[in-house]
Design a protein around this motif. Structure first.
Motif, mmCIF file in Angstrom:
data_model
loop_
_atom_site.group_PDB
_atom_site.id
_atom_site.type_symbol
_atom_site.label_atom_id
_atom_site.label_comp_id
_atom_site.label_asym_id
_atom_site.label_seq_id
_atom_site.Cartn_x
_atom_site.Cartn_y
_atom_site.Cartn_z
ATOM 1 N N UNK A 107 0.832 -1.245 -0.040
ATOM 2 C CA UNK A 107 0.029 0.109 -0.065
ATOM 3 C C UNK A 107 0.793 1.410 -0.011
ATOM 4 N N UNK A 108 2.027 1.267 0.812
ATOM 5 C CA UNK A 108 2.816 2.440 0.838
ATOM 6 C C UNK A 108 3.446 2.714 -0.504
ATOM 7 N N UNK A 109 4.051 1.505 -1.209
ATOM 8 C CA UNK A 109 4.629 1.873 -2.454
ATOM 9 C C UNK A 109 3.626 2.181 -3.634
ATOM 10 N N UNK A 110 2.532 1.723 -3.671
ATOM 11 C CA UNK A 110 1.375 1.908 -4.355
ATOM 12 C C UNK A 110 1.048 3.362 -4.268
ATOM 13 N N UNK A 111 0.649 3.593 -2.838
ATOM 14 C CA UNK A 111 0.084 5.124 -2.604
ATOM 15 C C UNK A 111 1.084 6.235 -2.993
ATOM 16 N N UNK A 112 2.637 6.069 -2.504
ATOM 17 C CA UNK A 112 3.365 7.131 -2.964
ATOM 18 C C UNK A 112 3.862 7.152 -4.442
ATOM 19 N N UNK A 113 3.929 6.233 -5.195
ATOM 20 C CA UNK A 113 4.148 6.126 -6.441
ATOM 21 C C UNK A 113 2.836 6.655 -7.315
ATOM 22 N N UNK A 114 1.788 6.436 -6.718
ATOM 23 C CA UNK A 114 0.334 6.818 -7.394
ATOM 24 C C UNK A 114 0.246 8.438 -7.244
ATOM 25 N N UNK A 115 0.737 8.931 -6.014
ATOM 26 C CA UNK A 115 0.624 10.387 -5.666
ATOM 27 C C UNK A 115 1.393 10.887 -6.679
ATOM 28 N N UNK A 116 2.663 10.402 -7.005
ATOM 29 C CA UNK A 116 3.566 11.338 -7.794
ATOM 30 C C UNK A 116 2.971 11.071 -9.206
ATOM 31 N N UNK A 117 2.523 9.864 -9.488
ATOM 32 C CA UNK A 117 1.812 10.057 -10.846
ATOM 33 C C UNK A 117 0.715 10.888 -11.134
ATOM 34 N N UNK A 118 -0.025 10.604 -10.140
ATOM 35 C CA UNK A 118 -1.283 11.659 -10.406
ATOM 36 C C UNK A 118 -0.984 13.184 -10.178
ATOM 37 N N UNK A 119 -0.046 13.475 -9.345
ATOM 38 C CA UNK A 119 0.264 14.957 -9.340
ATOM 39 C C UNK A 119 0.771 15.821 -10.333
#
Length: 658
Positions: free
Chosen positions: A89-101
């Motif tokens: 969850x931490x990996x998906x969450x932070x990489x997803x945050x970068x991607x969407x931002x």
């Protein structure tokens, strides 16, 4: 003793191997998340960011989802349940945050932040060069090795080759995927240094401020993300108060990590490498001073004992372990640095570096004063202030606070040295260190918030809902800052939509610029020269053409981006001399006797019966530090069978046939 050393070595190998394996797995997950996300964004015809709020709204939604995954990871860690799921969850969450931002606001354009303008132009040119060939080479000049480290651009070139994209087109996805991967690696690294739940929170905080203040410079932003945990590693390697002064067995994993970070920094960005080395050396000085202070206490205590006991080691034996670890980290960093620096250093041995017109000749307003984000009236300003207070309160008792405090002090010392260097006619580009300062203070702010909330919780007799209230405040604050990131980057995003890309299109669907004629110019060059692009040298002031197509340039955009070995000033003088010649024969003779590889083609702007080039010169210490001027060639200078002139839009392409 040898068995003990062997056991420690085995433990070191296991820990390093486990961390490396986890880092690789996390990087794969992050790359997949970012790649899938960008591909999904690209399937929809979105409106331009600068003319609609649709992508802003969807960016906020995606950020909230990503932050929810990070909160879920923290909750699972604190509950001690499903650790594998918490990591995922931490990996998906932070990489997803970068991607969407970054990816969602740029979804309707093929260009990255700042498009192909100003600094991003020469970066795109570098990526285009290393996409065309995997051999390290100067981005512009045909006969020179690179001056700027090519690590990020070399990997980006391989990414472009793998995906079948042109260099300019690969810039955006590679930058975003690279930041997503680095953010996840930062989570893994933090988790090896501090509590896992704190690691997620601290990595999220530093990632958010890096996206806001460091992401336009995509090749340095990964170093910003890793700077704070790398300093924690370095402090662990250099300052070991519980270890005997003469011991050298401990801390070698941290030494290895420090050397690797410094080496990677040298491969990516020279300035940040210098700052990192400066900070680590400052740490070594502080560690040595503390070790000598402890030795002094031991000597005084021994004098008051009736039984002297074990002898206190001398000063040299006290500081030697620190110096040894520093040397080993330096050797590791140096070996990695040589992979990108060796060709330039070898070439430099037979040349000279000009005294003016270098990359250090730039002093904007931000470089003339100390950055003090903790006194800005904003959410990140308050967070930095909290971090500053925590550093002051905990520097005597927390190794984390000591690490971050030394890092912050190193930044401010560098700024002062840079301002002092202006008296010698140069700078140390301190204004570019603000992203690192923000990241260090954001990490401190995260620690300060957690420890401050815990202190308040205890002072208030541990009310049942206090922890929940602190968590809610943290989440709301994270959302508030995150949704402001596209606003902070509004100018950079807008430029990505208003610049004309390599396909001759503007993402905002407005009339494209003269860049739209580049495709026809490229076709004419290939047809008239009969050579591959990377075997031709083009003299042009429209250097965006060289950022899109891998032709070599006779002259760079400005001296600040030019290879010091190219002798920018002398080349400009030679161009002026050519423009003053009277006949085509004189020009052909001048080209034949040029000190450098002469242009195979000229790409001019047309102005009546004259052709123009808009060149530049260094005028530091003035601000702006670049003066633009026009060099005019009479069209009659090319009226000869050895020149073939072709008008394409506002351009005139002149191909030389010796």
């Amino acid at each position: 003793m040898s068995e003990e050393a062997g056991g420690r070595g085995a433990v070191l190998v296991r820990r390093a191997g486990g961390a490396l394996g986890e880092g690789v797995l996390a990087a794969v997950v992050a790359a997949a998340v970012a790649g899938v996300g960008l591909a999904a964004f690209g399937t929809v015809q979105w409106p331009a960011f600068n003319s609609s709020h649709v992508t802003r709204a969807l960016t906020t939604v995606g950020q909230v989802v990503a932050l929810a995954l990070l909160v879920g990871a923290i909750v699972l860690v604190r509950m001690g349940r499903w650790p594998a799921l918490a990591k995922l969850l931490s990996w998906v969450g932070i990489s997803g945050f970068v991607t969407v931002t970054l990816g969602m606001p740029l979804a309707a354009t093929k260009l990255y932040l700042f498009g192909i303008s100003v600094d991003q132009e020469f970066r795109t040119q570098y990526l285009t060069r290393l996409t065309d060939s995997s051999a390290l080479h100067d981005m512009n000049y045909i006969d020179l090795p690179p001056f700027y480290p090519g690590g990020w651009f070399w990997v980006g070139g391989r990414f472009a080759n793998l995906t079948g994209m042109a260099g300019w087109e690969a810039f955006k996805p590679f930058a975003i995927i690279g930041l997503a991967v680095t953010a996840v690696i930062a989570v893994v690294l933090w988790s090896k240094l501090i509590r896992a739940d704190w690691a997620v929170a601290v990595a999220a905080a530093t990632t958010a401020v890096t996206l806001a203040y460091g992401s336009p410079e995509a090749y340095s932003a990964p170093l910003v993300l890793l700077f704070a945990p790398a300093l924690v590693l370095a402090w662990g390697a250099l300052y070991r108060p519980g270890e005997p002064a003469a011991a050298t067995a401990g801390g070698w994993g941290a030494v290895l990590g420090t050397g690797l970070f410094l080496g990677v920094a040298a491969m990516l960005y020279t300035l940040y490498f210098g700052v990192a080395v400066f900070a680590v050396c400052l740490m070594a000085v502080v560690a040595a001073a503390l070790a000598l202070r402890e030795r002094g206490k031991a000597v005084r205590a021994q004098r008051h004992r009736a039984n002297a006991g074990a002898a206190v080691p001398g000063r040299w034996r006290t500081v030697w372990p620190i110096l040894l670890r520093l040397i080993v980290a330096g050797v590791i960093a140096g070996l990695l640095a040589l992979t990108v620096w060796f060709p330039f250093l070898l070439k430099m041995l037979g040349g000279t570096i000009p005294k003016s017109g270098t990359a250090f000749h730039y002093l904007p307003d931000g470089g003339s004063q100390l950055p003090l984000p903790m006194f800005e009236f904003s959410l990140p300003g308050v967070f930095c202030l909290l971090g500053t207070v925590w550093l002051v309160l905990r520097v005597g008792s927390s190794r984390r606070a000591q690490t971050l405090a030394i890092g912050v002090i190193a930044i401010y010392l560098w700024c002062l040295l840079s301002m002092t260097a202006t008296a010698a006619g140069t700078t140390m580009l301190s204004f570019r260190l603000e992203p690192i300062l923000y990241a260090l203070l954001a990490a401190a702010g995260a620690f300060g918030f957690v420890e401050g909330a815990r202190a308040v919780y205890q002072v208030l007799n541990e009310p049942s809902r206090m922890r929940l209230a602190a968590g809610v405040i943290a989440v709301i604050g994270a959302i508030a800052f995150s949704q402001q990131i596209p606003h902070v980057l509004a100018n950079e995003i807008t430029t990505a939509y208003t610049d004309t890309d390599g396909n001759g299109e503007r993402a905002d669907r407005r009339q494209p610029s003269a860049v739209s004629h580049y495709r026809a110019i490229d076709a004419a060059l290939l047809e008239q020269t009969g050579r591959p692009r990377d075997q031709s040298v083009v003299l042009t002031a429209d250097t965006t053409f060289l950022a899109i197509y891998p032709y070599y340039g006779f002259q760079a955009l400005t001296s600040h981006y030019a290879n010091p070995l190219a002798d920018f000033a002398a080349r400009s003088a030679e161009i002026k001399r050519w423009s003053r010649l009277k006949t085509p024969r004189e020009l052909l003779d001048a080209l034949a006797h040029s000190p450098w590889r002469a242009p195979d083609a000229f790409l001019f702007r047309r102005s009546g019966d004259q052709y123009t080039l808009r060149l530049s010169e260094d005028v530091y210490p003035n601000d702006p530090n670049v003066k633009r001027y026009t060099v005019t060639f009479p069209a009659s200078l090319f009226e000869d069978g050895h020149f073939r002139a072709t008008d394409i839009g506002p351009f005139t392409l002149v191909v030389v046939h010796p």
